[in-house]
Design a protein around this motif. Structure first.
Motif, short mmCIF file in Angstrom:
data_model
loop_
_atom_site.label_atom_id
_atom_site.label_comp_id
_atom_site.label_asym_id
_atom_site.label_seq_id
_atom_site.Cartn_x
_atom_site.Cartn_y
_atom_site.Cartn_z
N TRP A 77 0.83 -1.20 0.00
CA TRP A 77 0.00 0.00 0.00
C TRP A 77 0.88 1.27 0.00
O TRP A 77 0.67 2.18 -0.82
CB TRP A 77 -0.92 0.00 1.22
N ALA A 78 1.86 1.33 0.91
CA ALA A 78 2.68 2.54 1.04
C ALA A 78 3.48 2.82 -0.22
O ALA A 78 3.59 3.98 -0.65
CB ALA A 78 3.61 2.40 2.25
N CYS A 79 4.04 1.78 -0.83
CA CYS A 79 4.81 1.97 -2.06
C CYS A 79 3.92 2.42 -3.21
O CYS A 79 4.31 3.27 -4.01
CB CYS A 79 5.56 0.69 -2.43
N ASP A 90 8.93 3.67 -10.03
CA ASP A 90 9.73 2.95 -9.04
C ASP A 90 10.84 3.86 -8.54
O ASP A 90 12.01 3.71 -8.91
CB ASP A 90 10.30 1.66 -9.65
N PRO A 91 10.50 4.82 -7.67
CA PRO A 91 11.49 5.78 -7.20
C PRO A 91 12.59 5.12 -6.37
O PRO A 91 12.30 4.25 -5.54
CB PRO A 91 10.69 6.75 -6.34
N GLY A 92 13.81 5.53 -6.59
CA GLY A 92 14.93 4.99 -5.83
C GLY A 92 14.87 5.30 -4.35
O GLY A 92 15.48 4.60 -3.54
N HIS A 93 14.14 6.34 -3.98
CA HIS A 93 14.05 6.71 -2.57
C HIS A 93 13.09 5.82 -1.79
O HIS A 93 13.10 5.85 -0.56
CB HIS A 93 13.65 8.18 -2.43
N LYS A 143 4.97 -3.04 -13.70
CA LYS A 143 5.43 -1.65 -13.74
C LYS A 143 4.22 -0.74 -13.80
O LYS A 143 3.13 -1.15 -14.18
CB LYS A 143 6.31 -1.40 -14.97
N GLY A 144 4.41 0.50 -13.46
CA GLY A 144 3.35 1.48 -13.58
C GLY A 144 2.82 1.91 -12.23
O GLY A 144 3.48 1.76 -11.21
N PHE A 145 1.62 2.43 -12.26
CA PHE A 145 1.01 2.97 -11.06
C PHE A 145 -0.18 2.09 -10.67
O PHE A 145 -0.59 1.22 -11.41
CB PHE A 145 0.59 4.42 -11.29
#
Length: 176
Positions: A77-79, A90-93, A143-145
């Motif tokens: 959920w958080a990701c 897919d942010p590196g942070h 991949k994607g949102f």
């Protein structure tokens, strides 16, 4: 469909503010460990290792397993939310995936001393960063949102954890 420019990365001061805008951000960014300018995945994994050592002081192995299971769902959920808010698939942070994956490795491979834990850490970082074979496949799978994106963020790290555990098991079988 018009071309959209790639999202520009948030500057460090904006990332620190972003961390506290939504609870999902704080979780996905590893309570700030993902804000590192250099190797956020490695810093997040180190944070996960230290957190595991502290958590195991209070939790039984069964309790740790339950925490990991809940953390997988919470992390999905958080990701998903954080990637959507950052407008990056897919942010590196986002490092919650590394944190939960190293928890799985340590939970299943313990007991082991510092050098064994360090080897597990190094193996996991290798599989996560280099993405050989099945890890690369898992990285491309979703991949994607939306829910698929959050699952994709988590999945390659889970496969990297599996590969790490496989190497540890083979090592113990042949040399242990």
């Amino acid at each position: 469909m018009p071309d959209t420019p790639p999202p520009t990365p948030l500057p460090p001061h904006a990332l620190r503010r972003f961390l506290f805008v939504h609870p999902a951000h704080c979780i996905a960014l590893g309570f700030g460990s993902g804000l590192s300018r250099v190797a956020p995945g490695t810093v997040g994994t180190l944070w996960g290792w230290l957190a595991f050592l502290v958590l195991q002081l209070w939790l039984t192995p069964r309790g740790m397993g339950l925490l990991i299971a809940l953390s997988l769902l919470l992390g999905w959920w958080a990701c998903t939310v954080t990637a959507r808010h950052m407008r990056v698939a897919d942010p590196g942070h986002i490092v919650w995936d590394e944190i939960v994956a190293i928890w799985i490795v340590l939970w299943l491979a313990m007991p082991m001393g510092f050098w064994g834990q360090l080897a597990a850490f190094a193996l996991f970082r290798y599989f996560d960063a280099a993405k050989p074979g099945p890890v690369a496949w898992a990285d491309r799978l979703f991949k994607g949102f939306g829910w698929r994106g959050g699952l994709g963020i988590m999945l390659d790290d889970l496969v990297a954890a599996f590969c790490t555990l496989l190497v540890i098991a083979l090592w113990r079988h042949w040399f242990g």
